[in-house]
Scaffold this active site. Structure first.
Site, short mmCIF file in Angstrom:
data_model
loop_
_atom_site.label_atom_id
_atom_site.label_comp_id
_atom_site.label_asym_id
_atom_site.label_seq_id
_atom_site.Cartn_x
_atom_site.Cartn_y
_atom_site.Cartn_z
N ARG A 99 0.84 -1.22 0.00
CA ARG A 99 0.00 0.00 0.00
C ARG A 99 0.87 1.26 0.00
O ARG A 99 0.61 2.22 0.70
CB ARG A 99 -0.95 0.02 1.21
CG ARG A 99 -1.85 -1.17 1.32
CD ARG A 99 -2.79 -1.35 0.13
NE ARG A 99 -3.41 -2.66 0.21
CZ ARG A 99 -2.91 -3.76 -0.37
NH1 ARG A 99 -1.78 -3.68 -1.08
NH2 ARG A 99 -3.51 -4.91 -0.25
N SER B 141 -10.86 0.14 4.28
CA SER B 141 -9.85 -0.13 5.32
C SER B 141 -9.14 1.16 5.71
O SER B 141 -8.51 1.80 4.87
CB SER B 141 -8.82 -1.14 4.81
OG SER B 141 -9.45 -2.36 4.50
N GLU C 232 -4.07 3.84 6.25
CA GLU C 232 -4.05 3.65 4.80
C GLU C 232 -4.71 4.84 4.12
O GLU C 232 -4.38 5.20 2.99
CB GLU C 232 -4.80 2.35 4.45
CG GLU C 232 -4.72 1.94 3.01
CD GLU C 232 -5.31 0.57 2.76
OE1 GLU C 232 -5.96 0.39 1.71
OE2 GLU C 232 -5.13 -0.33 3.60
#
Length: 341
Positions: free
Chosen positions: A164, A238, A337
């Protein structure tokens, strides 16, 4: 080109937070992007590039120029006996592009079905799910420099993709606008169903002949059952990254928490494992917790939600509370994130 002032961003972020952009414009091609970047009115204004608004948490009005990237287009630019190379406009909806590929039997991103957002965000975030990462199929990224206002191309290696993560979130943060992404997809599918949830869902669906569409349908079913729809309740998917730790660190945690789940991934080093951040958050007591009009989703602890009239600052504060609680309990630092603005 139309530039709006004091534009509400409520419908342009999936948390449904009602903050304003001091200036706002939409761009549909590279020429329009260059025009707004050289406009004397905005040369020294802070800039926010907006795609699907599904990976940001707004905490205040944005004091500068919001550029809504709506560059569209899907084009096969090259192919050989094994692969097809597809260039995609950064403003294309990611999931709709995945469906386009499935309909044309282009394989490699079916496991990434139903990920929210636009194509332009995919290499910045190095999106991934169910054993597949964008880095597996990324060929090149076309960008425009915010400083030089020139087109700059990045190869897969240039993007320095990680979990990520990418160069666009680190050394080159806020310096480029993604305009097009080129992916290398397979003409002959290589099925990736190693995740147990996919296997069990395929079995429940009664799939006899495996296909990229079947895998996509299974992933969509899993995500719809597990993750809340932003149209129903404000969220950005998320909120935190899963945790990458060494096997030695895992052994330390297992002394006090023998049931801690962990996974190995192809992109990890040999001495590393991945721990689900959702499990850590649940163990810290936050799953399903509600504070006023914000909270943590009752089915998925990784997802922070806005029940209607919550604020970005309240969500940010909740995320910090979660980080502190997880650190106290496990000595592990959660990393967002979502981009907090």
């Amino acid at each position: 080109m139309i530039v709006q002032e004091n534009k509400s961003l409520k419908l342009l972020n999936t948390f449904n937070l009602d903050y304003l952009a001091r200036f706002y414009t939409e761009i549909e091609n590279i020429a329009a992007l260059k025009t707004i970047l050289i406009d004397a009115r905005f040369l020294f204004q802070p800039k926010l590039i907006l795609g699907g608004g599904s990976n940001i948490l707004l905490t205040q009005n944005f004091p500068g120029l919001v550029i809504h990237n709506k560059i569209k287009g899907v084009c096969v630019v090259d192919e050989n006996k094994d692969h097809v190379f597809i260039q995609v406009g950064a403003g294309e909806n990611w999931h709709q592009f995945v469906l386009y590929c499935i309909n044309n039997n282009y394989a490699g991103i079916e496991n990434l079905s139903l990920i929210p957002g636009t194509v332009g965000a995919a290499p910045i975030q190095n999106i991934g799910a169910y054993g597949v990462e964008l880095q597996d199929v990324l060929h090149a990224v076309e960008t425009m420099s915010l400083i030089e206002r020139q087109i700059i191309h990045f190869s897969n290696q240039d993007c320095a993709l990680g979990y990520r993560d990418s160069v666009f979130k680190n050394a080159l943060k806020n310096q480029f606008v993604v305009t097009h992404v080129t992916l290398r997809l397979n003409k002959k599918p290589i099925f990736n169903i190693k995740y147990g949830a996919i296997q069990s869902t395929l079995e429940k669906m009664g799939i006899q002949n495996l296909s990229i569409k079947a895998i996509s349908d299974a992933v969509i079913k899993i995500r719809q059952e597990k993750l809340p729809d932003p149209k129903q309740i404000g969220n950005a998917g998320s909120f935190f990254k899963n945790i990458i730790i060494t096997k030695n660190k895992l052994l330390e945690i297992q002394k006090n928490f023998p049931a801690v789940p962990y996974f190995t991934e192809t992109f990890l080093q040999k001495d590393q494992v991945k721990i689900p951040a959702a499990w850590l958050i649940e163990q810290a007591g936050f799953k399903g917790k509600r504070i006023g009009d914000i909270g943590v989703h009752q089915k998925q602890a990784l997802v922070l939600v806005n029940h209607g009239n919550g604020s970005g600052l309240a969500l940010k504060h909740l995320s910090e509370q979660i980080q502190q609680a997880v650190f106290r309990k496990f000595n592990i630092q959660l990393t967002p994130e979502v981009t907090i603005i």
